[in-house]
Design a protein around this motif. Structure first.
Motif, PDB file in Angstrom:
ATOM      1  N   SER A 117     -23.096  16.240 -19.503  1.00 16.60           N
ATOM      2  CA  SER A 117     -24.511  16.252 -19.882  1.00 16.60           C
ATOM      3  C   SER A 117     -24.894  14.989 -20.649  1.00 16.60           C
ATOM      4  O   SER A 117     -24.070  14.389 -21.334  1.00 16.60           O
ATOM      5  N   TYR A 118     -26.168  14.639 -20.554  1.00 16.16           N
ATOM      6  CA  TYR A 118     -26.690  13.535 -21.359  1.00 16.16           C
ATOM      7  C   TYR A 118     -26.742  14.000 -22.813  1.00 16.16           C
ATOM      8  O   TYR A 118     -27.295  15.050 -23.121  1.00 16.16           O
ATOM      9  N   VAL A 130     -25.780   4.151 -20.401  1.00 16.46           N
ATOM     10  CA  VAL A 130     -25.215   5.005 -21.444  1.00 16.46           C
ATOM     11  C   VAL A 130     -23.966   5.634 -20.833  1.00 16.46           C
ATOM     12  O   VAL A 130     -24.055   6.418 -19.889  1.00 16.46           O
ATOM     13  N   ASP A 131     -22.797   5.235 -21.338  1.00 14.18           N
ATOM     14  CA  ASP A 131     -21.526   5.817 -20.893  1.00 14.18           C
ATOM     15  C   ASP A 131     -21.171   6.964 -21.831  1.00 14.18           C
ATOM     16  O   ASP A 131     -21.292   6.823 -23.053  1.00 14.18           O
ATOM     17  N   THR A 167     -31.119  11.465 -16.311  1.00 15.75           N
ATOM     18  CA  THR A 167     -30.739  12.192 -15.102  1.00 15.75           C
ATOM     19  C   THR A 167     -30.105  11.316 -14.023  1.00 15.75           C
ATOM     20  O   THR A 167     -29.389  11.829 -13.175  1.00 15.75           O
ATOM     21  N   GLU A 168     -30.366  10.015 -14.021  1.00 15.34           N
ATOM     22  CA  GLU A 168     -29.825   9.146 -12.976  1.00 15.34           C
ATOM     23  C   GLU A 168     -28.378   8.800 -13.297  1.00 15.34           C
ATOM     24  O   GLU A 168     -28.082   7.990 -14.171  1.00 15.34           O
ATOM     25  N   GLY A 204      -7.167  14.611 -17.645  1.00 14.07           N
ATOM     26  CA  GLY A 204      -6.618  14.600 -18.997  1.00 14.07           C
ATOM     27  C   GLY A 204      -7.488  15.278 -20.039  1.00 14.07           C
ATOM     28  O   GLY A 204      -7.345  15.018 -21.226  1.00 14.07           O
ATOM     29  N   GLY A 205      -8.404  16.140 -19.610  1.00 14.66           N
ATOM     30  CA  GLY A 205      -9.270  16.850 -20.546  1.00 14.66           C
ATOM     31  C   GLY A 205     -10.566  16.125 -20.862  1.00 14.66           C
ATOM     32  O   GLY A 205     -11.379  16.606 -21.637  1.00 14.66           O
ATOM     33  N   TRP A 206     -10.780  14.962 -20.255  1.00 14.50           N
ATOM     34  CA  TRP A 206     -11.987  14.181 -20.521  1.00 14.50           C
ATOM     35  C   TRP A 206     -12.881  14.127 -19.293  1.00 14.50           C
ATOM     36  O   TRP A 206     -12.421  13.870 -18.184  1.00 14.50           O
ATOM     37  N   GLY A 207     -14.187  14.312 -19.509  1.00 17.61           N
ATOM     38  CA  GLY A 207     -15.190  14.109 -18.475  1.00 17.61           C
ATOM     39  C   GLY A 207     -15.871  12.776 -18.722  1.00 17.61           C
ATOM     40  O   GLY A 207     -16.019  12.350 -19.879  1.00 17.61           O
ATOM     41  N   PHE A 208     -16.264  12.109 -17.666  1.00 18.09           N
ATOM     42  CA  PHE A 208     -16.865  10.780 -17.761  1.00 18.09           C
ATOM     43  C   PHE A 208     -18.190  10.758 -17.009  1.00 18.09           C
ATOM     44  O   PHE A 208     -18.304  11.332 -15.931  1.00 18.09           O
ATOM     45  N   GLU A 209     -19.174  10.073 -17.580  1.00 18.15           N
ATOM     46  CA  GLU A 209     -20.455   9.892 -16.895  1.00 18.15           C
ATOM     47  C   GLU A 209     -21.091   8.600 -17.364  1.00 18.15           C
ATOM     48  O   GLU A 209     -20.809   8.114 -18.457  1.00 18.15           O
ATOM     49  N   GLU A 210     -21.937   8.085 -16.519  1.00 20.05           N
ATOM     50  CA  GLU A 210     -22.692   6.887 -16.846  1.00 20.05           C
ATOM     51  C   GLU A 210     -24.126   7.118 -16.378  1.00 20.05           C
ATOM     52  O   GLU A 210     -24.351   7.469 -15.224  1.00 20.05           O
ATOM     53  N   PHE A 211     -25.071   6.944 -17.299  1.00 20.24           N
ATOM     54  CA  PHE A 211     -26.489   7.120 -16.993  1.00 20.24           C
ATOM     55  C   PHE A 211     -27.143   5.746 -16.945  1.00 20.24           C
ATOM     56  O   PHE A 211     -26.883   4.892 -17.776  1.00 20.24           O
ATOM     57  N   LYS A 212     -28.028   5.562 -15.967  1.00 19.25           N
ATOM     58  CA  LYS A 212     -28.672   4.273 -15.762  1.00 19.25           C
ATOM     59  C   LYS A 212     -29.834   4.072 -16.727  1.00 19.25           C
ATOM     60  O   LYS A 212     -30.709   4.932 -16.847  1.00 19.25           O
ATOM     61  N   GLY A 213     -29.839   2.932 -17.405  1.00 18.01           N
ATOM     62  CA  GLY A 213     -30.954   2.563 -18.286  1.00 18.01           C
ATOM     63  C   GLY A 213     -31.308   3.654 -19.272  1.00 18.01           C
ATOM     64  O   GLY A 213     -30.446   4.176 -19.962  1.00 18.01           O
TER      65      GLY A 213
END
Length: 155
Positions: free
Chosen positions: A33-34, A108-109, A135-136, A122-131
């Motif tokens: 989630s953001y 935003v990582d 939601t992107e 390894g128990g970690w989730g990763f996401e990167e949001f644009k600008g």
């Protein structure tokens, strides 16, 4: 009568397609989630990736790192508990008249710790949001593995 049968067939096909989509989503990495209001969290540090760095094209600029309370426990103990969230707020670096200032947000990582949901990485989730988008999303399932491999190598 034939129209009613066609309706039943189309409804059945639609149901099967939806179940397939849902099953595929469950098999892929769970979404991160953001993190709302992360700039109010503890500020861990700031760094700048400059033009000559090989990572500049994607991650160039200011990197402000924020951590929620659980992640701060992890920084202290070396063991991050579930619920830890770390954010890299990446802003463009604008240089003018020998002065370096923050420009627009690039990405935003987000790293989120949950041993069950993200067991495969390894128990970690990763996401990167644009600008500035909440939601992107820029990380796809194959990229999650790349994120995990890179972070594991840098422990």
């Amino acid at each position: 009568m034939a129209t009613n049968n066609h309706y039943k067939i189309l409804t059945g096909i639609g149901f099967v397609v939806l179940m397939g989509v849902a099953a595929t989503r469950r098999l892929s990495s769970p979404e991160v989630s953001y993190p709302e209001h992360f700039r109010a969290w503890a500020h861990v540090k700031t760094g700048v990736i400059e033009k000559n760095n090989p990572a500049f094209s994607h991650w160039g600029g200011f990197h402000h790192i924020y951590a929620n309370d659980k992640a701060m426990e992890g920084y202290g103990s070396g063991n991050f508990p579930d619920g830890s969230v770390i954010v890299f707020d990446v802003l463009e670096a604008v240089e003018k008249d020998n002065y370096l200032a923050e420009g627009p947000r690039r990405i935003v990582d987000v790293m989120e710790k949950d041993a069950v949901r993200y067991a495969a990485t390894g128990g970690w989730g990763f996401e990167e949001f644009k600008g500035n988008s909440k939601t992107e999303r820029l990380v796809r399932d194959s990229a999650v593995t790349a994120c995990y491999n890179c972070h594991t190598a840098r422990k």
